[in-house]
Design a protein around this motif. Sequence first.
Motif, short mmCIF file in Angstrom:
data_model
loop_
_atom_site.label_atom_id
_atom_site.label_comp_id
_atom_site.label_asym_id
_atom_site.label_seq_id
_atom_site.Cartn_x
_atom_site.Cartn_y
_atom_site.Cartn_z
N PRO A 128 -48.01 -28.49 21.31
CA PRO A 128 -47.59 -29.80 20.78
C PRO A 128 -47.17 -29.78 19.31
O PRO A 128 -46.16 -30.41 18.94
CB PRO A 128 -48.83 -30.68 21.00
N ASP A 129 -47.92 -29.07 18.46
CA ASP A 129 -47.60 -29.14 17.03
C ASP A 129 -46.27 -28.46 16.70
O ASP A 129 -45.66 -28.73 15.67
CB ASP A 129 -48.73 -28.53 16.19
N ALA A 130 -45.80 -27.59 17.60
CA ALA A 130 -44.51 -26.93 17.41
C ALA A 130 -43.41 -27.55 18.25
O ALA A 130 -42.26 -27.12 18.17
CB ALA A 130 -44.63 -25.45 17.75
N ALA A 131 -43.76 -28.58 19.07
CA ALA A 131 -42.81 -29.22 19.97
C ALA A 131 -42.06 -28.18 20.80
O ALA A 131 -40.83 -28.23 20.97
CB ALA A 131 -41.83 -30.10 19.20
N CYS A 132 -42.83 -27.23 21.33
CA CYS A 132 -42.27 -26.08 22.04
C CYS A 132 -42.91 -25.97 23.42
O CYS A 132 -44.13 -26.21 23.56
CB CYS A 132 -42.52 -24.81 21.23
N VAL A 133 -42.13 -25.62 24.42
CA VAL A 133 -42.63 -25.37 25.76
C VAL A 133 -42.12 -24.01 26.23
O VAL A 133 -40.91 -23.74 26.18
CB VAL A 133 -42.19 -26.45 26.76
N PHE A 134 -43.05 -23.15 26.67
CA PHE A 134 -42.70 -21.92 27.37
C PHE A 134 -42.64 -22.28 28.86
O PHE A 134 -43.64 -22.66 29.46
CB PHE A 134 -43.74 -20.83 27.13
N ALA A 135 -41.45 -22.15 29.45
CA ALA A 135 -41.21 -22.70 30.78
C ALA A 135 -41.28 -21.67 31.90
O ALA A 135 -41.19 -22.05 33.07
CB ALA A 135 -39.83 -23.37 30.81
N GLY A 136 -41.47 -20.39 31.57
CA GLY A 136 -41.37 -19.40 32.64
C GLY A 136 -40.01 -19.48 33.30
O GLY A 136 -39.02 -19.92 32.69
N ASP A 137 -39.93 -19.12 34.57
CA ASP A 137 -38.63 -19.08 35.24
C ASP A 137 -38.24 -20.42 35.85
O ASP A 137 -37.26 -20.49 36.61
CB ASP A 137 -38.63 -17.99 36.31
N LEU A 138 -38.96 -21.50 35.50
CA LEU A 138 -38.45 -22.82 35.83
C LEU A 138 -37.14 -23.10 35.11
O LEU A 138 -36.33 -23.92 35.56
CB LEU A 138 -39.48 -23.89 35.44
N LEU A 179 -41.51 -31.58 32.68
CA LEU A 179 -41.43 -30.74 31.48
C LEU A 179 -40.75 -31.52 30.35
O LEU A 179 -41.25 -31.55 29.22
CB LEU A 179 -40.66 -29.46 31.80
N LEU A 180 -39.65 -32.16 30.66
CA LEU A 180 -38.92 -32.90 29.63
C LEU A 180 -39.71 -34.08 29.10
O LEU A 180 -39.52 -34.50 27.94
CB LEU A 180 -37.57 -33.37 30.18
N ALA A 181 -40.61 -34.62 29.91
CA ALA A 181 -41.44 -35.75 29.48
C ALA A 181 -42.40 -35.36 28.36
O ALA A 181 -42.98 -36.23 27.70
CB ALA A 181 -42.22 -36.31 30.67
N LEU A 182 -42.56 -34.06 28.12
CA LEU A 182 -43.39 -33.59 27.00
C LEU A 182 -42.62 -33.68 25.68
O LEU A 182 -43.20 -33.43 24.62
CB LEU A 182 -43.82 -32.14 27.25
N HIS A 183 -41.35 -34.00 25.74
CA HIS A 183 -40.49 -34.17 24.55
C HIS A 183 -40.44 -32.94 23.66
O HIS A 183 -40.63 -33.02 22.44
CB HIS A 183 -40.93 -35.39 23.75
N PRO A 184 -40.18 -31.77 24.25
CA PRO A 184 -40.05 -30.58 23.40
C PRO A 184 -38.76 -30.61 22.60
O PRO A 184 -37.77 -31.24 22.99
CB PRO A 184 -40.02 -29.45 24.43
N LYS A 185 -38.79 -29.92 21.47
CA LYS A 185 -37.56 -29.69 20.71
C LYS A 185 -36.92 -28.37 21.11
O LYS A 185 -35.71 -28.18 20.97
CB LYS A 185 -37.86 -29.70 19.21
N VAL A 186 -37.74 -27.44 21.58
CA VAL A 186 -37.23 -26.14 22.03
C VAL A 186 -37.98 -25.75 23.30
O VAL A 186 -39.19 -25.97 23.42
CB VAL A 186 -37.38 -25.06 20.93
N VAL A 187 -37.23 -25.18 24.25
CA VAL A 187 -37.79 -24.70 25.51
C VAL A 187 -37.46 -23.22 25.63
O VAL A 187 -36.31 -22.81 25.46
CB VAL A 187 -37.22 -25.48 26.71
N VAL A 188 -38.49 -22.42 25.91
CA VAL A 188 -38.31 -20.98 26.08
C VAL A 188 -38.20 -20.68 27.57
O VAL A 188 -39.16 -20.87 28.32
CB VAL A 188 -39.48 -20.20 25.48
N PRO A 189 -37.03 -20.25 28.03
CA PRO A 189 -36.88 -19.90 29.45
C PRO A 189 -37.54 -18.56 29.74
O PRO A 189 -37.83 -17.78 28.83
CB PRO A 189 -35.37 -19.83 29.63
N GLY A 190 -37.74 -18.29 31.02
CA GLY A 190 -38.29 -16.99 31.38
C GLY A 190 -37.35 -15.85 31.05
O GLY A 190 -37.78 -14.74 30.75
N HIS A 191 -36.06 -16.15 31.08
CA HIS A 191 -35.02 -15.16 30.77
C HIS A 191 -33.93 -15.88 29.97
O HIS A 191 -33.53 -16.98 30.32
CB HIS A 191 -34.43 -14.57 32.05
#
Length: 226
Positions: free
Chosen positions: A158-168, A193-205
């Motif tokens: 949350p404090d980084a507004a970041c989500v690691f999404a795996g291969d989703l 996932l988007l409801a978490l309001h991330p600024k950056v999403v890390v994909p699995g690849h």
Amino acid sequence: MLDRWVELAAGVWVVRNRELDLNLGFVLGSRSGLVVDTGFGAAHGAAFAEAIRERTPLPLSVVLTHAHFDHVLGTSAFPGAEVYAHPVCAARLAEITVHDREQWSQECPAFTEEITVSPVVPPTHPTADHTLDLGGRTARLLHPGRGHTGGDLIVHIPDAACVFAGDLVEQGAEPQAGEDAFPAEWPASLERLLALHPKVVVPGHGEPVAPAFVAAQRESLTAGWT
């Protein structure tokens, strides 16, 4: 074996790998660190662990985003770590067979040796929703629903507004829907996932992406299954 570390926020890294365009993650708090996926084999995981130890001596936990080999076969490089995964992921890892390894080797022959010899480490903490206190920051491990597999976990910082999404989420290629995927449910999982309001999403690849990329991928998946 590791390509480059990209710091997304203070103490939050994605580790980019040329092999498979794979992403691993590392999140550091004041008391402990969290490893997000461990790589495609024991040697790959060991290189990752060594690079982490160049940054911190703090205790480590591991989260596995799903049960595919390129995300889990490096876990033996983190002995003694608590390993978190969705119960479906944990059950799948418990039943890995020689046939599975042969199939993975056929798909990725360059990694046959690692696939063949790397041990499968069972998760110690099956969970669908758990919050870790790393010291000064939290990491929420959350199952947003079925999609790439039935046991996907995402990691929200949350404090980084970041989500690691795996291969989703995948960047640079279409989302991969194998036999264990749930394509019709995938868009709803991305919506959560988007409801978490991330600024950056890390994909699995692939490269880290903005929420708009994820929204577009959600719409593409929706169009493909309606």
